[in-house]
Scaffold this motif. Sequence first.
Motif, PDB file in Angstrom:
ATOM      1  N   THR A 129       0.847  -1.197   0.000  1.00  0.00           N
ATOM      2  CA  THR A 129       0.000   0.000   0.000  1.00  0.00           C
ATOM      3  C   THR A 129       0.883   1.248   0.000  1.00  0.00           C
ATOM      4  N   THR A 130       0.583   2.191  -0.878  1.00  0.00           N
ATOM      5  CA  THR A 130       1.391   3.410  -0.973  1.00  0.00           C
ATOM      6  C   THR A 130       0.574   4.631  -0.555  1.00  0.00           C
ATOM      7  N   THR A 131       1.295   5.616  -0.078  1.00  0.00           N
ATOM      8  CA  THR A 131       0.701   6.893   0.310  1.00  0.00           C
ATOM      9  C   THR A 131       1.642   8.004  -0.115  1.00  0.00           C
ATOM     10  N   LYS A 132       1.091   9.093  -0.592  1.00  0.00           N
ATOM     11  CA  LYS A 132       1.896  10.257  -0.927  1.00  0.00           C
ATOM     12  C   LYS A 132       1.757  11.300   0.180  1.00  0.00           C
ATOM     13  N   CYS A 133       2.882  11.844   0.547  1.00  0.00           N
ATOM     14  CA  CYS A 133       2.892  12.851   1.606  1.00  0.00           C
ATOM     15  C   CYS A 133       3.322  14.194   1.028  1.00  0.00           C
ATOM     16  N   TYR A 134       2.528  15.217   1.292  1.00  0.00           N
ATOM     17  CA  TYR A 134       2.845  16.564   0.820  1.00  0.00           C
ATOM     18  C   TYR A 134       3.142  17.481   2.015  1.00  0.00           C
ATOM     19  N   GLY A 135       4.032  17.010   2.845  1.00  0.00           N
ATOM     20  CA  GLY A 135       4.442  17.826   3.987  1.00  0.00           C
ATOM     21  C   GLY A 135       3.522  17.724   5.179  1.00  0.00           C
ATOM     22  N   GLY A 136       2.531  16.810   5.108  1.00  0.00           N
ATOM     23  CA  GLY A 136       1.622  16.644   6.234  1.00  0.00           C
ATOM     24  C   GLY A 136       0.318  16.027   5.801  1.00  0.00           C
ATOM     25  N   TYR A 137      -0.601  15.927   6.752  1.00  0.00           N
ATOM     26  CA  TYR A 137      -1.877  15.254   6.496  1.00  0.00           C
ATOM     27  C   TYR A 137      -3.022  16.206   6.781  1.00  0.00           C
ATOM     28  N   LYS A 138      -3.877  16.434   5.746  1.00  0.00           N
ATOM     29  CA  LYS A 138      -5.065  17.265   5.907  1.00  0.00           C
ATOM     30  C   LYS A 138      -6.245  16.387   6.297  1.00  0.00           C
ATOM     31  N   TYR A 139      -7.011  16.841   7.263  1.00  0.00           N
ATOM     32  CA  TYR A 139      -8.168  16.057   7.694  1.00  0.00           C
ATOM     33  C   TYR A 139      -9.247  16.999   8.201  1.00  0.00           C
ATOM     34  N   GLY A 140     -10.450  16.449   8.362  1.00  0.00           N
ATOM     35  CA  GLY A 140     -11.581  17.263   8.795  1.00  0.00           C
ATOM     36  C   GLY A 140     -12.457  17.626   7.607  1.00  0.00           C
ATOM     37  N   VAL A 141     -13.735  17.886   7.877  1.00  0.00           N
ATOM     38  CA  VAL A 141     -14.690  18.213   6.820  1.00  0.00           C
ATOM     39  C   VAL A 141     -15.064  19.685   6.884  1.00  0.00           C
ATOM     40  N   ARG A 142     -15.643  20.098   7.996  1.00  0.00           N
ATOM     41  CA  ARG A 142     -16.063  21.493   8.110  1.00  0.00           C
ATOM     42  C   ARG A 142     -14.871  22.429   8.187  1.00  0.00           C
ATOM     43  N   THR A 143     -13.912  22.033   9.038  1.00  0.00           N
ATOM     44  CA  THR A 143     -12.698  22.853   9.161  1.00  0.00           C
ATOM     45  C   THR A 143     -11.498  21.988   8.812  1.00  0.00           C
ATOM     46  N   GLN A 144     -10.763  22.399   7.848  1.00  0.00           N
ATOM     47  CA  GLN A 144      -9.587  21.649   7.419  1.00  0.00           C
ATOM     48  C   GLN A 144      -8.459  21.828   8.439  1.00  0.00           C
TER      49      GLN A 144
END
Length: 630
Positions: free
Chosen positions: A330-345
């Motif tokens: 399984t691969t994942t790309k990282c762009y300097g961190g992880y964005k999460y949340g729906v209403r507030t990113q």
Amino acid sequence: MRNKGFILVFLTIASGLFFIGRLFYLQILDDSFRSNPLNNAAVRAKYDYPRRGYIYDRNKKLLVANQTSYDIMVVPNEIREIDTLEFCKLLSISKENFIKKVKKAKKYSPWLPSIFVQELAKSDFAVLQEKMFRYKGFYIQKRMLREYPYNSAANVLGYISQVNETMAKESPYYQAGELIGYQGVEKYYEPILRGTKGVKYIKRNILNKEIGSYKNGKYDTLAIAGKDLTLSIDIDLQQYGEWLLQNKRGGIVAIEPQSGEILALITAPSYNPNLMVGRERSKNFNKLYLDQFNKPLFDRSLQAQYSPGSTFKMLNGLIALQEGVITVNTTTKCYGGYKYGVRTQAFMGCHCHSFGRPLKLEEAIYRSCNTYFSIAYRKSIEKYATAAEGMNHWSQQVKKFGLGNYLGYDLPVGQKGLIPDAAYYDRYYPMKNWKAVTTISNAIGQGEILTTPIQLANMTAAIANRGYYFTPHIVKKIDDKPIDNPKFTIPKNTGIDATYFEPVINGMQLVFEKKGGTAYYSQVKGLEICGKTGTVENFIKKEGEKIKLADHSIFIAFAPKDNPKIAIAVFVENGGFGSRIAAPVASLMIEKYLHKSIENEWREKRVHDINLYEEQYNRQLEVLPTDVTK
């Protein structure tokens, strides 16, 4: 009414006959009270205290020995007219002190012996021995005190101290003033180490002189020596770890994975165990206890609770593999961190330095990618119908590694840490509207998770064993007989298939061996070490304000990769990045244990010379809450 009156008369007569019969039995037929020599005022019980068991390290180096001491005992009801001034002069005490001690002894018990003056010098004993017959109510009692050949392992060994009045009332074995184990091995194995005291009943004449045994020793018993203990610790490794942590605060725990034997249990700062021996013991204890800034009596290896940081990522990787939500490819790309949340990113930063390039599990481990493990954790929770169900499955699996609970080791102190479950989050979110992303900090070992150093060392041993561990324990043998307690000899399974450990262990090996691995500069020539760094943010609150202090430095490791001999966890408070202090401390400890020497003395000196009191701790006095610095 007649019936009631008859019943009352019958009960009164029956009760009277019962008590008359009982008194007749006790006074005429039963001679147990009369035969008890302690009921004879002309007889004194003289206790013979046994040799307390010796304590050795795993290589039979003596850690705890015995030395003879003499106490002046007093039985208040037996005190007669004596030359008080002469007696006080012989004991080097004032008359006021004499009166105070007698009152204290009488308060404890007028007819039982208690300590009047403890730990006489041998020269004083020689003088007093010939004159004690003059001082009715007083006598000399021989005791055994402890002696510590090594200025080391105080937290492991514990110490012995006097039984107080409350303890004496609670336990029929002890009398006030006798010695009992406090803390460490001395406390946990007290019944084994102490042996059984003997007693001799001695007749005395009207001058208080001993004139022979009572009834030719019919009621005397012999003392039975305490059993010797062989500990699992290696005192050389223990001392080396304590030396590395000089001028630092933290803990190191090293375990032999294949047995669960604790090889080193280090807390810093600590103290010289000999401070707990002799007349200055109470003063020394108070000084150590009141040092709330350094807390030398606080065993950080067992009691300190820290977030595990990135060292926890392996568990999230293993659980995700077991749950089938990721594979080794399984691969994942990282762009300097992880964005999460729906209403507030929200955004969780990452320093894996693989911007936009796909990462697989092994590389995610050695680069310590927050994004990869956040996604793996989230998938593990969201696999189930509800977040609560997913969280409970995750929590149960983590606890199978010995986290979130007391491990059951054979030492008297500890903390259970915290592994949250659904009920935990329901308390903080009464609407039960929390989701996997609400708890995303658990993915990288922050958030609500708390662990102790011994728990992380045990977790590392479970990984080294590819899925099982033995309950950590400090005693290896009792009187040269290996322990056979199933609590310590039956393995505990983690519930993760053995095949899933190999890619995780390969990633841990690359932490040392791959350029870009977080412990690349701590590798040891000729050793396959597998490890993982952790850097944990550290905050305190003062007057409602959140203040950030320097990060904690954490590292876990085991070696060799195959057939592992040692698993270790290192915590250094406010040490910064895990690669700065904790990683080299772990690799030096492993090298010392497996090779018995250190090749890179420059690295050893650099780590030892780091003084976090000058860098961090002394400056923290300005921002710490007032009650911590008193």
